[in-house]
Design a protein around this motif. Structure first.
Motif, short mmCIF file in Angstrom:
data_model
loop_
_atom_site.label_atom_id
_atom_site.label_comp_id
_atom_site.label_asym_id
_atom_site.label_seq_id
_atom_site.Cartn_x
_atom_site.Cartn_y
_atom_site.Cartn_z
N ASP A 37 0.82 -1.21 0.00
CA ASP A 37 0.00 0.00 0.00
C ASP A 37 0.86 1.27 0.00
N ALA A 38 1.84 1.32 0.87
CA ALA A 38 2.66 2.53 1.02
C ALA A 38 3.92 2.49 0.16
N ASN A 39 4.24 1.32 -0.41
CA ASN A 39 5.46 1.12 -1.20
C ASN A 39 6.71 1.50 -0.41
N LEU A 40 6.68 1.23 0.90
CA LEU A 40 7.82 1.47 1.76
C LEU A 40 8.43 0.14 2.18
N SER A 41 9.72 0.13 2.44
CA SER A 41 10.39 -1.08 2.91
C SER A 41 9.80 -1.52 4.24
N LYS A 42 9.72 -2.83 4.41
CA LYS A 42 9.27 -3.39 5.69
C LYS A 42 10.46 -3.65 6.62
N GLY A 43 11.68 -3.33 6.14
CA GLY A 43 12.86 -3.47 6.99
C GLY A 43 13.55 -4.81 6.88
N PHE A 44 13.20 -5.61 5.86
CA PHE A 44 13.91 -6.86 5.64
C PHE A 44 13.90 -7.21 4.16
N GLY A 45 14.77 -8.14 3.80
CA GLY A 45 14.84 -8.54 2.41
C GLY A 45 15.61 -9.85 2.26
N PHE A 46 15.78 -10.26 1.02
CA PHE A 46 16.45 -11.52 0.70
C PHE A 46 17.50 -11.29 -0.38
N VAL A 47 18.62 -11.98 -0.23
CA VAL A 47 19.68 -11.96 -1.23
C VAL A 47 20.00 -13.40 -1.57
N ASN A 48 20.04 -13.72 -2.85
CA ASN A 48 20.38 -15.06 -3.29
C ASN A 48 21.75 -15.02 -3.95
N MET A 49 22.70 -15.73 -3.35
CA MET A 49 24.07 -15.80 -3.88
C MET A 49 24.30 -17.24 -4.34
N PRO A 50 24.68 -17.45 -5.61
CA PRO A 50 24.78 -18.81 -6.14
C PRO A 50 25.90 -19.65 -5.52
N LYS A 51 26.95 -19.04 -5.02
CA LYS A 51 28.06 -19.79 -4.42
C LYS A 51 27.95 -19.74 -2.90
N ALA A 52 27.73 -20.92 -2.30
CA ALA A 52 27.52 -21.00 -0.86
C ALA A 52 28.70 -20.43 -0.07
N GLY A 53 29.90 -20.65 -0.54
CA GLY A 53 31.08 -20.14 0.16
C GLY A 53 31.09 -18.62 0.23
N GLU A 54 30.73 -17.98 -0.87
CA GLU A 54 30.66 -16.52 -0.90
C GLU A 54 29.53 -16.01 0.00
N ALA A 55 28.42 -16.72 -0.01
CA ALA A 55 27.28 -16.33 0.83
C ALA A 55 27.65 -16.42 2.31
N LYS A 56 28.38 -17.47 2.68
CA LYS A 56 28.78 -17.63 4.08
C LYS A 56 29.73 -16.52 4.52
N VAL A 57 30.65 -16.15 3.64
CA VAL A 57 31.58 -15.06 3.96
C VAL A 57 30.82 -13.75 4.10
N ALA A 58 29.86 -13.50 3.20
CA ALA A 58 29.03 -12.30 3.29
C ALA A 58 28.25 -12.28 4.60
N MET A 59 27.67 -13.42 4.96
CA MET A 59 26.89 -13.54 6.19
C MET A 59 27.77 -13.24 7.40
N GLN A 60 28.97 -13.81 7.45
CA GLN A 60 29.87 -13.61 8.58
C GLN A 60 30.32 -12.16 8.70
N ASN A 61 30.56 -11.52 7.56
CA ASN A 61 31.08 -10.15 7.59
C ASN A 61 30.00 -9.08 7.74
N LEU A 62 28.78 -9.36 7.31
CA LEU A 62 27.73 -8.34 7.35
C LEU A 62 26.80 -8.47 8.55
N ASN A 63 26.70 -9.66 9.15
CA ASN A 63 25.82 -9.83 10.31
C ASN A 63 26.34 -8.96 11.46
N GLY A 64 25.49 -8.09 11.96
CA GLY A 64 25.85 -7.21 13.05
C GLY A 64 26.46 -5.88 12.61
N LYS A 65 26.62 -5.69 11.31
CA LYS A 65 27.19 -4.46 10.78
C LYS A 65 26.16 -3.33 10.86
#
Length: 101
Positions: A37-65
């Motif tokens: 209705d408002a076209n505003l972010s709900k404060g969450f989202g999803f990212v799909n990264m095809p390489k699990a190793g890269e996704a894990k590194v992103a998760m480790q480095n960005l969680n808590g940032k």
């Protein structure tokens, strides 16, 4: 690997998220969940990264940032299982009503 990003500032854009995650590898898709209705972010989202190793590194480095003044949380997204009423009780689970105990 699909990642869930939570606690985003509602002003964070998809382009900003893309820049964050592309620093760790290829991004196949990205979706910022919006209030229809408002076209505003709900404060969450999803990212799909095809390489699990890269996704894990992103998760480790960005969680808590801190991004946009908010401490974001990044974790592996759980697969959602949709159940229908017919799935809840099938013939093999029906109670035995023919017994004369």
């Amino acid at each position: 690997m699909k990642l869930l990003i939570r606690n985003l500032n509602r002003t964070t854009t998809e382009a900003e998220l893309l820049d964050l995650f592309e620093a760790y590898g290829a991004v196949q898709s990205l979706q910022l969940v919006r209030d229809e209705d408002a076209n505003l972010s709900k404060g969450f989202g999803f990212v799909n990264m095809p390489k699990a190793g890269e996704a894990k590194v992103a998760m480790q480095n960005l969680n808590g940032k801190i991004i946009g003044g908010f401490k974001i949380r990044v974790k592996k997204a759980e697969d959602r299982v949709e159940e229908t009423a017919s799935d809840e009780l099938d013939d093999t689970q029906a109670p035995d009503t023919d017994r004369n105990d």
